[in-house]
Design a protein around this motif. Sequence first.
Motif, mmCIF file in Angstrom:
data_model
loop_
_atom_site.group_PDB
_atom_site.id
_atom_site.type_symbol
_atom_site.label_atom_id
_atom_site.label_comp_id
_atom_site.label_asym_id
_atom_site.label_seq_id
_atom_site.Cartn_x
_atom_site.Cartn_y
_atom_site.Cartn_z
ATOM 1 N N GLY A 1 0.820 -1.209 0.000
ATOM 2 C CA GLY A 1 0.000 0.000 0.000
ATOM 3 C C GLY A 1 0.851 1.253 0.000
ATOM 4 N N GLU A 2 0.197 2.401 0.070
ATOM 5 C CA GLU A 2 0.894 3.682 0.025
ATOM 6 C C GLU A 2 1.623 3.955 1.349
ATOM 7 N N LEU A 3 2.875 4.364 1.231
ATOM 8 C CA LEU A 3 3.648 4.660 2.430
ATOM 9 C C LEU A 3 3.037 5.812 3.233
ATOM 10 N N ALA A 4 2.372 6.726 2.529
ATOM 11 C CA ALA A 4 1.799 7.897 3.195
ATOM 12 C C ALA A 4 0.463 7.598 3.874
ATOM 13 N N PHE A 5 -0.081 6.401 3.698
ATOM 14 C CA PHE A 5 -1.360 6.059 4.325
ATOM 15 C C PHE A 5 -1.259 6.272 5.830
ATOM 16 N N ILE A 6 -2.277 6.826 6.421
ATOM 17 C CA ILE A 6 -2.240 7.255 7.819
ATOM 18 C C ILE A 6 -1.963 6.111 8.782
ATOM 19 N N ALA B 1 6.918 10.270 4.363
ATOM 20 C CA ALA B 1 6.074 10.134 3.173
ATOM 21 C C ALA B 1 4.897 11.099 3.210
ATOM 22 N N ARG B 2 4.343 11.334 4.380
ATOM 23 C CA ARG B 2 3.206 12.248 4.463
ATOM 24 C C ARG B 2 3.608 13.704 4.271
ATOM 25 N N LEU B 3 4.893 14.011 4.426
ATOM 26 C CA LEU B 3 5.352 15.369 4.143
ATOM 27 C C LEU B 3 5.335 15.654 2.649
ATOM 28 N N ASP B 4 5.594 14.621 1.846
ATOM 29 C CA ASP B 4 5.589 14.760 0.391
ATOM 30 C C ASP B 4 5.244 13.407 -0.217
ATOM 31 N N PRO B 5 3.949 13.073 -0.273
ATOM 32 C CA PRO B 5 3.530 11.742 -0.724
ATOM 33 C C PRO B 5 4.032 11.362 -2.116
ATOM 34 N N ASP B 6 4.161 12.323 -3.007
ATOM 35 C CA ASP B 6 4.587 12.009 -4.373
ATOM 36 C C ASP B 6 6.084 11.756 -4.479
ATOM 37 N N HIS B 7 6.868 12.427 -3.656
ATOM 38 C CA HIS B 7 8.326 12.273 -3.708
ATOM 39 C C HIS B 7 8.901 12.214 -2.291
ATOM 40 N N PRO B 8 8.613 11.150 -1.531
ATOM 41 C CA PRO B 8 9.157 11.049 -0.172
ATOM 42 C C PRO B 8 10.682 10.967 -0.205
ATOM 43 N N SER C 1 11.057 0.508 10.914
ATOM 44 C CA SER C 1 10.455 -0.292 9.850
ATOM 45 C C SER C 1 9.848 0.622 8.788
ATOM 46 N N PRO C 2 10.062 0.321 7.495
ATOM 47 C CA PRO C 2 9.451 1.159 6.452
ATOM 48 C C PRO C 2 7.938 1.253 6.580
ATOM 49 N N PHE D 1 -4.626 6.871 23.837
ATOM 50 C CA PHE D 1 -4.491 7.284 22.441
ATOM 51 C C PHE D 1 -4.232 6.086 21.530
ATOM 52 N N LEU D 2 -3.421 5.143 21.990
ATOM 53 C CA LEU D 2 -3.066 4.012 21.134
ATOM 54 C C LEU D 2 -4.248 3.091 20.853
ATOM 55 N N ILE D 3 -5.218 3.030 21.749
ATOM 56 C CA ILE D 3 -6.385 2.166 21.488
ATOM 57 C C ILE D 3 -7.508 2.946 20.814
ATOM 58 N N SER D 4 -7.255 4.202 20.523
ATOM 59 C CA SER D 4 -8.269 5.026 19.847
ATOM 60 C C SER D 4 -8.019 5.049 18.346
ATOM 61 N N ARG D 5 -8.867 5.731 17.633
ATOM 62 C CA ARG D 5 -8.673 5.942 16.195
ATOM 63 C C ARG D 5 -8.298 7.409 15.938
ATOM 64 N N PHE D 6 -7.554 7.973 16.840
ATOM 65 C CA PHE D 6 -7.249 9.392 16.792
ATOM 66 C C PHE D 6 -6.570 9.795 15.484
ATOM 67 N N VAL D 7 -5.576 9.053 15.041
ATOM 68 C CA VAL D 7 -4.842 9.472 13.844
ATOM 69 C C VAL D 7 -5.717 9.465 12.598
ATOM 70 N N TRP D 8 -6.815 8.705 12.629
ATOM 71 C CA TRP D 8 -7.673 8.632 11.449
ATOM 72 C C TRP D 8 -8.482 9.911 11.226
ATOM 73 N N LEU D 9 -8.413 10.818 12.165
ATOM 74 C CA LEU D 9 -9.023 12.125 11.927
ATOM 75 C C LEU D 9 -8.360 12.819 10.739
ATOM 76 N N TRP D 10 -7.114 12.414 10.429
ATOM 77 C CA TRP D 10 -6.359 13.022 9.324
ATOM 78 C C TRP D 10 -6.168 12.040 8.169
ATOM 79 N N GLU D 11 -7.057 11.046 8.074
ATOM 80 C CA GLU D 11 -6.904 10.039 7.020
ATOM 81 C C GLU D 11 -6.981 10.662 5.633
ATOM 82 N N LYS D 12 -7.886 11.591 5.429
ATOM 83 C CA LYS D 12 -8.089 12.183 4.108
ATOM 84 C C LYS D 12 -7.188 13.388 3.855
ATOM 85 N N ASP D 13 -6.788 14.069 4.909
ATOM 86 C CA ASP D 13 -5.977 15.273 4.750
ATOM 87 C C ASP D 13 -5.024 15.397 5.936
ATOM 88 N N PHE D 14 -3.753 15.050 5.705
ATOM 89 C CA PHE D 14 -2.760 15.122 6.780
ATOM 90 C C PHE D 14 -1.788 16.284 6.563
#
Length: 212
Positions: free
Chosen positions: A41-46, A56-63, A107-108, A152-165
């Motif tokens: 899958g995509e390295l930038a995926f949340i 990768a999330r800093l520059d998904p096209d050219h990490p 890990s990558p 935080f680790l048992i929550s889905r907190f990071v998914w708040l930025w799934e579409k726009d990070f």
Amino acid sequence: WRAALTAVGTATGATLLAGAVAPDASREFWTQALWNTGRVGELAFISNQSLQGVVARLDPDHPSTLAWLLLVALTLAVWVRRSRAAVAVGDEATGLALTGVVMCLVSPVTWVHHLVWLIPGLILLVDNAYAAPGGSRRRRVLLGAAAVGYAFLISRFVWLWEKDFTGLDGFLGGNLYVWISVALLVALPVRRYLRVDPDGTAPVQAASSRAA
């Protein structure tokens, strides 16, 4: 060294056994699937909460591979220093916890379910908290850190930025699990354990703990 050689030998034996039982599948994995990094899958995926995911999330096209390698090198240097300090005073549990943390960071691809390796660090936070004097600030801080980290680790907190990070909030919130891993790596207390004298008079474990 004995433990390291045992681990290497066990992994090698299991791999050879798998090759003997399923030669076609093993051949496909080692010659094709292993090298096809796009299949994960995509390295930038949340859900990729590793240092590579941050980059990768800093520059998904050219990490930047160079930025990732530099971060990995720095992380490994911190891990070597802290794990050696832990083992030097007999705190092998913290050495294990730090190794689990660093594995998730370098890990990558570290999907969120791989972060189960942070649990030993959280348990040790609680253990160190109860080794501190009752009612002390140290006990409150360590218990609070363990509780907040686990929540935080048992929550889905990071998914708040799934579409726009993008943006500062995306950098901080979308990589929160990475920041928790980094915090454990640099701040997990190291506990000094004492050897028992031959006559049995020395204590097994010192009551105090410290960060190293």
